[in-house]
Design a protein around this motif. Structure first.
Motif, PDB file in Angstrom:
ATOM      1  N   ARG A 283       0.825  -1.203   0.000  1.00 35.07           N
ATOM      2  CA  ARG A 283       0.000   0.000   0.000  1.00 35.07           C
ATOM      3  C   ARG A 283       0.864   1.259   0.000  1.00 35.07           C
ATOM      4  N   THR A 284       0.209   2.355  -0.379  1.00 36.56           N
ATOM      5  CA  THR A 284       0.897   3.648  -0.421  1.00 36.56           C
ATOM      6  C   THR A 284       0.942   4.261   0.970  1.00 36.56           C
ATOM      7  N   SER A 285       2.068   4.810   1.324  1.00 40.38           N
ATOM      8  CA  SER A 285       2.184   5.557   2.572  1.00 40.38           C
ATOM      9  C   SER A 285       1.488   6.905   2.380  1.00 40.38           C
ATOM     10  N   ILE A 286       0.526   7.206   3.288  1.00 36.80           N
ATOM     11  CA  ILE A 286      -0.154   8.496   3.168  1.00 36.80           C
ATOM     12  C   ILE A 286       0.522   9.585   4.006  1.00 36.80           C
ATOM     13  N   LEU A 287       1.403   9.151   4.929  1.00 34.27           N
ATOM     14  CA  LEU A 287       2.153  10.112   5.741  1.00 34.27           C
ATOM     15  C   LEU A 287       3.536   9.552   6.004  1.00 34.27           C
ATOM     16  N   THR A 288       4.548  10.344   5.742  1.00 34.68           N
ATOM     17  CA  THR A 288       5.929   9.961   6.029  1.00 34.68           C
ATOM     18  C   THR A 288       6.561  11.030   6.903  1.00 34.68           C
ATOM     19  N   VAL A 289       7.120  10.614   8.022  1.00 37.65           N
ATOM     20  CA  VAL A 289       7.829  11.520   8.932  1.00 37.65           C
ATOM     21  C   VAL A 289       9.271  11.053   9.023  1.00 37.65           C
ATOM     22  N   LYS A 290      10.212  11.966   8.741  1.00 37.18           N
ATOM     23  CA  LYS A 290      11.632  11.622   8.742  1.00 37.18           C
ATOM     24  C   LYS A 290      12.420  12.596   9.603  1.00 37.18           C
ATOM     25  N   ASP A 291      13.171  12.040  10.557  1.00 34.20           N
ATOM     26  CA  ASP A 291      14.108  12.800  11.376  1.00 34.20           C
ATOM     27  C   ASP A 291      13.499  14.112  11.879  1.00 34.20           C
ATOM     28  N   LEU A 292      12.292  14.025  12.435  1.00 29.12           N
ATOM     29  CA  LEU A 292      11.548  15.225  12.837  1.00 29.12           C
ATOM     30  C   LEU A 292      11.919  15.659  14.251  1.00 29.12           C
ATOM     31  N   ASP A 293      12.352  16.906  14.366  1.00 33.50           N
ATOM     32  CA  ASP A 293      12.544  17.558  15.659  1.00 33.50           C
ATOM     33  C   ASP A 293      11.503  18.670  15.782  1.00 33.50           C
ATOM     34  N   VAL A 294      10.875  18.770  16.944  1.00 32.60           N
ATOM     35  CA  VAL A 294       9.865  19.801  17.180  1.00 32.60           C
ATOM     36  C   VAL A 294      10.313  20.662  18.356  1.00 32.60           C
ATOM     37  N   PHE A 295      10.169  21.978  18.189  1.00 37.59           N
ATOM     38  CA  PHE A 295      10.634  22.921  19.208  1.00 37.59           C
ATOM     39  C   PHE A 295       9.494  23.813  19.675  1.00 37.59           C
ATOM     40  N   TYR A 296       9.630  24.312  20.894  1.00 44.98           N
ATOM     41  CA  TYR A 296       8.764  25.377  21.400  1.00 44.98           C
ATOM     42  C   TYR A 296       9.661  26.539  21.813  1.00 44.98           C
ATOM     43  N   LYS A 297       9.197  27.737  21.526  1.00 48.52           N
ATOM     44  CA  LYS A 297       9.933  28.911  21.972  1.00 48.52           C
ATOM     45  C   LYS A 297       9.572  29.220  23.417  1.00 48.52           C
ATOM     46  N   GLU A 298      10.587  29.538  24.200  1.00 51.56           N
ATOM     47  CA  GLU A 298      10.371  29.936  25.579  1.00 51.56           C
ATOM     48  C   GLU A 298      11.054  31.273  25.827  1.00 51.56           C
ATOM     49  N   ARG A 299      10.350  32.145  26.517  1.00 49.01           N
ATOM     50  CA  ARG A 299      10.927  33.451  26.829  1.00 49.01           C
ATOM     51  C   ARG A 299      12.074  33.315  27.829  1.00 49.01           C
ATOM     52  N   SER A 300      13.058  34.141  27.657  1.00 50.15           N
ATOM     53  CA  SER A 300      14.166  34.145  28.611  1.00 50.15           C
ATOM     54  C   SER A 300      13.693  34.738  29.931  1.00 50.15           C
ATOM     55  N   LYS A 306      17.324  36.729  25.024  1.00 53.25           N
ATOM     56  CA  LYS A 306      16.718  36.160  23.825  1.00 53.25           C
ATOM     57  C   LYS A 306      15.868  34.943  24.194  1.00 53.25           C
ATOM     58  N   SER A 307      14.814  34.732  23.410  1.00 56.51           N
ATOM     59  CA  SER A 307      13.995  33.545  23.630  1.00 56.51           C
ATOM     60  C   SER A 307      14.799  32.310  23.244  1.00 56.51           C
ATOM     61  N   ILE A 308      14.523  31.210  23.896  1.00 53.04           N
ATOM     62  CA  ILE A 308      15.262  29.979  23.637  1.00 53.04           C
ATOM     63  C   ILE A 308      14.332  28.930  23.032  1.00 53.04           C
ATOM     64  N   HIS A 309      14.915  27.996  22.317  1.00 53.85           N
ATOM     65  CA  HIS A 309      14.138  26.921  21.719  1.00 53.85           C
ATOM     66  C   HIS A 309      14.294  25.666  22.568  1.00 53.85           C
ATOM     67  N   ARG A 310      13.173  25.104  22.991  1.00 51.09           N
ATOM     68  CA  ARG A 310      13.198  23.862  23.763  1.00 51.09           C
ATOM     69  C   ARG A 310      12.717  22.728  22.873  1.00 51.09           C
ATOM     70  N   LYS A 311      13.538  21.690  22.741  1.00 55.98           N
ATOM     71  CA  LYS A 311      13.167  20.561  21.893  1.00 55.98           C
ATOM     72  C   LYS A 311      12.212  19.646  22.658  1.00 55.98           C
ATOM     73  N   VAL A 312      11.040  19.376  22.038  1.00 55.74           N
ATOM     74  CA  VAL A 312      10.032  18.541  22.703  1.00 55.74           C
ATOM     75  C   VAL A 312       9.832  17.207  21.983  1.00 55.74           C
ATOM     76  N   VAL A 313      10.241  17.112  20.718  1.00 56.26           N
ATOM     77  CA  VAL A 313      10.229  15.856  19.980  1.00 56.26           C
ATOM     78  C   VAL A 313      11.564  15.744  19.270  1.00 56.26           C
ATOM     79  N   SER A 314      12.167  14.568  19.335  1.00 52.05           N
ATOM     80  CA  SER A 314      13.512  14.396  18.790  1.00 52.05           C
ATOM     81  C   SER A 314      13.601  13.188  17.868  1.00 52.05           C
ATOM     82  N   GLY A 315      13.955  13.436  16.612  1.00 52.99           N
ATOM     83  CA  GLY A 315      14.280  12.369  15.664  1.00 52.99           C
ATOM     84  C   GLY A 315      13.158  11.398  15.358  1.00 52.99           C
ATOM     85  N   ALA A 316      11.914  11.884  15.272  1.00 56.85           N
ATOM     86  CA  ALA A 316      10.775  10.995  15.000  1.00 56.85           C
ATOM     87  C   ALA A 316      10.796  10.518  13.545  1.00 56.85           C
ATOM     88  N   GLU A 317      10.616   9.222  13.343  1.00 61.02           N
ATOM     89  CA  GLU A 317      10.548   8.642  11.993  1.00 61.02           C
ATOM     90  C   GLU A 317       9.516   7.522  11.960  1.00 61.02           C
TER      91      GLU A 317
END
Length: 531
Positions: A283-300, A306-317
């Motif tokens: 079957r055909t893949s309808i969604l492909t996720v590769k090496d996904l990192d997700v960040f949220y901005k947080e105020r200093s 400067k605002s900082i980036h906090r990684k909340v998802v790391s390397g999802a595939e």
């Protein structure tokens, strides 16, 4: 200790509790189970006199020891009831975020119990704070001095529920009423709370009423169970007798609807899943996720930092294939929702690749009452996605008559008749609202749906119906689901493959039989042992 004798309560002429009699024995945990609207909560609330103004006691009475708290034909003694609430009878509610005041620090909210009922014993603010900190420690909270000054939104779901339990036990009441205290919690936190309640029961020697739609949970914690239906007690007995030899057809129906690995439906689903997995290779893949990192901005914390980036998802595939259900499990805060937001494009602060090969993925939310517009009819809410589709896709021309026709047809597909078209969300039960949410997600004929805890707030029989509905619609429309749940038994029943997350990382992914029979990651083993 507490008796209810022949209690009958009505609301605006409709009977909610009908000739109920029961006793609560010292030191026991009594389970109240049954479908939504069966009278469980009204029965429990009558013990504290916390019913609405529309409630009318038509018959019977409630006694605590030698004191009558509630009796038909007599005005309740509010002064007596207030002296019992919190001090001798306390309550742990289902959703602590709505029962805690968001504008007040949690420590002060708990200390109010002492101010109201034990001011002579704890005359100063320092005395009360010391007692609250000790109560926090007794329910397994950490860094309790700092926790005292935090607001509810600064705590996790499990921590908020522990605060509510601390509030309930701080004055050592003889009876604690727990009304669905673990419904919104993931499986590991749920088990921690259940163990805590059992520990408190053993330590304090108090009685508990445990109201739940989760029969697996009731079996683990309760000494005795009352099964309620249509405001009446349908069956009662010790816990194992109810589960192993139920006498009434209703109790048998409830137990049969419990999702679990040994149930007939789960076994059939496992067999079907094995055959379907082989088909996914072609079957055909309808969604492909590769090496996904997700960040949220947080105020200093610094004024001009400067605002900082906090990684909340790391390397999802991972991939999701046409017509399959990929179950996603993990504790609160593990990154499940953050992953979904990134896939939907709600959070664009990402690196890696998300390839969505479908048009208009849709979502079914956990709580349909908060996701449906309370000021609009069901018909309007079903037509709105079609209207939006008309605006977005210029080649599609719809009209009011066509949209209404599609809305009514979709209502029928989810088991609701045409009369629901003109109703408001407040006029529907929880199960009916969830069916409307499913209809709303399906009306644009999507090929991919996010199902975010779609049955966790539903009682066991309605849950069973909704899961059957999702499965039949999947087969009819060839829909793929990313199904998020903290209930391992539900995940086993609906999923073809399972993905386990912790601390923002995908720890394990595979077909469900492999995950359940031979988990590779220690965390997965822990989740399965807790279920």
């Amino acid at each position: 200790m507490i008796r209810i004798d022949n209690l009958t309560i009505s609301f605006l002429g409709k009977t909610a509790v009908n000739d109920v009699s029961l006793e609560i024995r010292p030191g026991e945990i009594l389970g109240l189970v049954g479908e939504s609207g069966s009278g469980k909560s009204v029965t429990a609330l009558s013990l504290m006199g916390l019913m609405s103004d529309e409630a009318e006691v038509l018959k019977g009475k409630v006694t605590f020891g030698d004191k009558v708290l509630l009796e038909a034909g007599k005005i309740p003694d509010e002064r007596l009831l207030r002296s019992y609430r919190g001090s001798r009878i306390s309550m742990v509610f289902q959703e602590p975020m709505t029962s805690l005041n968001p504008t007040m620090k949690v420590g002060y909210q708990v200390s109010e119990q002492l101010l109201l009922h034990a001011k002579e014993k704890y005359p100063t603010a320092a005395d009360r704070k010391k007692c609250v900190v000790e109560a926090f420690e007794s329910v397994g909270l950490n860094d309790c001095e700092a926790l005292y000054d935090k607001y509810p939104h600064q705590l996790s779901g499990g921590m908020r529920q522990r605060v509510m339990i601390a509030m309930a036990v701080i004055l050592h009441p003889e009876l604690i009423i727990c009304d669905e205290p673990t419904t919104a919690l993931d499986v590991t936190i749920q088990n921690q709370i259940v163990r805590l309640l059992k520990e408190i029961n053993g330590r304090e020697k108090n009685s508990m009423i445990f109201i739940t739609h989760d029969l697996n949970l009731a079996r683990r914690i309760c000494d005795r169970i009352l099964v309620m239906k249509d405001g009446c007690i349908a069956e009662q007995g010790d816990t194992e007798s109810i589960f192993t030899a139920p006498k009434t057809e209703y109790a048998k129906k409830l137990i049969a609807a419990v999702p679990g690995r040994k149930s007939q439906k789960a076994t059939a689903g496992a067999d079907m899943g094995k055959g379907r997995l082989d088909a996914y290779k072609d079957r055909t893949s309808i969604l492909t996720v590769k090496d996904l990192d997700v960040f949220y901005k947080e105020r200093s914390k610094k004024l001009f930092g400067k605002s900082i980036h906090r990684k909340v998802v790391s390397g999802a595939e991972f991939d999701i294939y046409e017509g399959e259900t990929l179950g996603l499990v993990g504790e609160s805060g593990c990154g499940k929702s953050s992953l979904c937001k990134a896939i939907l494009g709600i959070n664009k602060d990402i690196t890696g690749q998300v390839v969505n090969r479908t048009v208009r993925p849709q979502m079914v939310f956990q709580d349909p009452y908060s996701s449906l517009n309370p000021a609009r009819t069901i018909g309007w809410q079903l037509e709105e996605p079609l209207f939006a589709m008309d605006i977005l896709e210029k080649d599609i021309k719809t009209n009011k008559a066509w949209r209404k026709e599609q809305a009514i047809e979709m209502l029928r597909r989810v088991g609701l008749d045409e009369s629901y078209y003109d109703r408001m969300p407040s006029q529907l039960s929880g199960g009916q609202r969830q069916r409307v949410s499913i209809a709303q997600a399906l009306i644009t004929k999507p090929k991919f749906i996010f199902a975010d805890e779609p049955v966790s707030a539903l009682d066991v029989t309605i849950q069973d119906q909704v899961l059957d509905l999702l499965k039949s619609l999947q087969e009819e429309y060839k829909i793929a689901y990313l199904f998020i749940s903290h209930d391992i038994n539900v995940i086993y029943r609906v999923s073809d493959r399972i993905m386990v997350m912790k601390d923002g990382k995908i720890l394990e992914i595979g077909d469900k039989e492999s995950i359940f029979e031979n988990p590779q990651n220690p965390y997965t083993k822990e989740l399965l042992e807790e279920s």
